[in-house]
Enzyme design. Structure first.
Site, mmCIF file in Angstrom:
data_model
loop_
_atom_site.group_PDB
_atom_site.id
_atom_site.type_symbol
_atom_site.label_atom_id
_atom_site.label_comp_id
_atom_site.label_asym_id
_atom_site.label_seq_id
_atom_site.Cartn_x
_atom_site.Cartn_y
_atom_site.Cartn_z
ATOM 1 N N GLU A 134 0.847 -1.182 0.000
ATOM 2 C CA GLU A 134 0.000 0.000 0.000
ATOM 3 C C GLU A 134 0.888 1.240 0.000
ATOM 4 O O GLU A 134 1.661 1.456 0.937
ATOM 5 C CB GLU A 134 -0.940 0.033 1.194
ATOM 6 C CG GLU A 134 -1.879 1.230 1.124
ATOM 7 C CD GLU A 134 -2.896 1.277 2.239
ATOM 8 O OE1 GLU A 134 -3.649 2.262 2.284
ATOM 9 O OE2 GLU A 134 -2.932 0.349 3.061
ATOM 10 N N ASP A 155 -1.071 11.927 -4.235
ATOM 11 C CA ASP A 155 -1.037 13.372 -4.457
ATOM 12 C C ASP A 155 -1.249 13.662 -5.944
ATOM 13 O O ASP A 155 -0.519 13.151 -6.788
ATOM 14 C CB ASP A 155 0.318 13.922 -4.009
ATOM 15 C CG ASP A 155 0.313 15.433 -3.854
ATOM 16 O OD1 ASP A 155 -0.331 16.118 -4.672
ATOM 17 O OD2 ASP A 155 0.951 15.935 -2.910
ATOM 18 N N LYS A 206 -0.636 21.381 -10.282
ATOM 19 C CA LYS A 206 0.024 22.383 -11.122
ATOM 20 C C LYS A 206 0.840 21.703 -12.223
ATOM 21 O O LYS A 206 1.546 20.730 -11.971
ATOM 22 C CB LYS A 206 0.917 23.277 -10.278
ATOM 23 C CG LYS A 206 0.149 24.130 -9.268
ATOM 24 C CD LYS A 206 1.074 25.010 -8.474
ATOM 25 C CE LYS A 206 0.289 25.860 -7.462
ATOM 26 N NZ LYS A 206 1.177 26.718 -6.647
ATOM 27 N N ASP A 245 -9.789 11.410 -6.131
ATOM 28 C CA ASP A 245 -10.948 12.308 -6.181
ATOM 29 C C ASP A 245 -10.641 13.534 -7.034
ATOM 30 O O ASP A 245 -11.320 14.550 -6.943
ATOM 31 C CB ASP A 245 -11.375 12.720 -4.769
ATOM 32 C CG ASP A 245 -10.285 13.474 -4.015
ATOM 33 O OD1 ASP A 245 -9.135 13.553 -4.508
ATOM 34 O OD2 ASP A 245 -10.579 13.999 -2.921
ATOM 35 N N THR A 257 -12.258 6.569 4.192
ATOM 36 C CA THR A 257 -11.416 7.215 5.195
ATOM 37 C C THR A 257 -11.856 8.667 5.404
ATOM 38 O O THR A 257 -12.644 9.209 4.639
ATOM 39 C CB THR A 257 -9.944 7.201 4.753
ATOM 40 O OG1 THR A 257 -9.814 7.972 3.539
ATOM 41 C CG2 THR A 257 -9.465 5.769 4.502
ATOM 42 N N PHE A 303 -10.078 11.216 4.905
ATOM 43 C CA PHE A 303 -9.591 11.974 3.756
ATOM 44 C C PHE A 303 -10.583 11.892 2.603
ATOM 45 O O PHE A 303 -10.943 12.896 1.989
ATOM 46 C CB PHE A 303 -8.225 11.440 3.320
ATOM 47 C CG PHE A 303 -7.654 12.140 2.122
ATOM 48 C CD1 PHE A 303 -6.879 13.276 2.270
ATOM 49 C CD2 PHE A 303 -7.900 11.673 0.829
ATOM 50 C CE1 PHE A 303 -6.357 13.933 1.163
ATOM 51 C CE2 PHE A 303 -7.391 12.325 -0.280
ATOM 52 C CZ PHE A 303 -6.619 13.462 -0.100
ATOM 53 N N GLU A 304 -11.044 10.680 2.310
ATOM 54 C CA GLU A 304 -11.998 10.513 1.218
ATOM 55 C C GLU A 304 -13.314 11.220 1.530
ATOM 56 O O GLU A 304 -13.917 11.846 0.649
ATOM 57 C CB GLU A 304 -12.256 9.028 0.960
ATOM 58 C CG GLU A 304 -13.241 8.780 -0.177
ATOM 59 C CD GLU A 304 -13.456 7.312 -0.471
ATOM 60 O OE1 GLU A 304 -14.340 7.007 -1.299
ATOM 61 O OE2 GLU A 304 -12.749 6.470 0.111
#
Length: 229
Positions: free
Chosen positions: A62, A137, A141, A173, A208, A210-211
């Protein structure tokens, strides 16, 4: 493996700072010698996965395990496979170690360092049963796109470490990055898309924090599932 001095290299990740609670600092001190895997900036030796886990079983790598929420839930539900979770964020590594102890999990090991260095220098070809990369990540940019995990040379490296039939599961996402991921993975001659385009959500992957933030912000979640030929 002993915990060595670690200075994050800016590659496919943002170096992050964070404070550890006393509980997490204690977990890192006590549990690292037992379950930790140091990934040096210049690795000089291979990692023996059978020795690391104490058995011969398929290994799931992972990449970017964060605070370890997904790792813990998936490893708990999947005792027949071993999970090597890698991140560059020390508080996240410490948090995961603490929960692994609390849950009594024996099929999780935790790496601190750059997953690309691990893949390139420490893991043998055909050694992994699966690779998971959830919400890497997106480096939005344009000048930073070269830092993205999903680019042709990195994908070729990921694929080479998968055993034939091994799977690569990922999610994002970030819609633009999802398109790039799908295009890059499809272009690799050694990978086969298991679905037409994007995949349904992996049922075993928990939502999670974050999600959930991404969902609350109105962003769509894109899953992909590829298999090594």
């Amino acid at each position: 493996m002993g915990l060595v001095g670690h200075r994050a290299r800016v590659r496919t990740f943002h170096p992050r700072r964070g404070r550890m609670t006393g509980r997490h600092a204690d977990a890192l001190t006590r549990l690292w010698p037992r379950w930790g895997v140091a990934i040096p900036e210049a690795p000089t030796c291979r990692l023996d996965l059978v020795t690391l886990f104490g058995r011969r079983a398929p290994v799931v790598l992972e990449i970017g395990s964060g605070m370890g929420e997904a790792t813990v839930e998936m490893a708990t539900a999947d005792p027949g496979r071993d999970y090597l979770a890698v991140d560059v964020h020390t508080p996240g590594v410490a948090s995961l170690l603490a929960v692994v102890e609390e849950r009594g999990l024996t099929n999780v090991r935790v790496g601190l360092g750059d997953a690309i260095m691990l893949l390139r220098h420490m893991l043998l070809p055909d050694s992994l049963g699966a690779v998971h990369a959830f919400f890497p990540d997106p480096w939005p940019k344009a000048r930073h796109h070269k830092r993205r995990l999903f680019q042709p040379d990195h994908v070729a490296l990921l694929r080479s470490r998968l055993a034939p039939g091994g799977t690569l599961r990922c999610a994002t996402d970030w819609a633009e990055y999802a398109e790039v991921m799908l295009e890059t993975l499809t272009a690799d001659p050694g990978l086969v898309n298991e679905y037409e385009g994007y995949a349904p959500r992996l049922a075993a992957r928990p939502v999670t924090k974050f999600e959930q933030r991404g969902v609350e912000a109105g962003r769509e979640i894109f899953d992909l599932a590829f298999r090594r030929r």
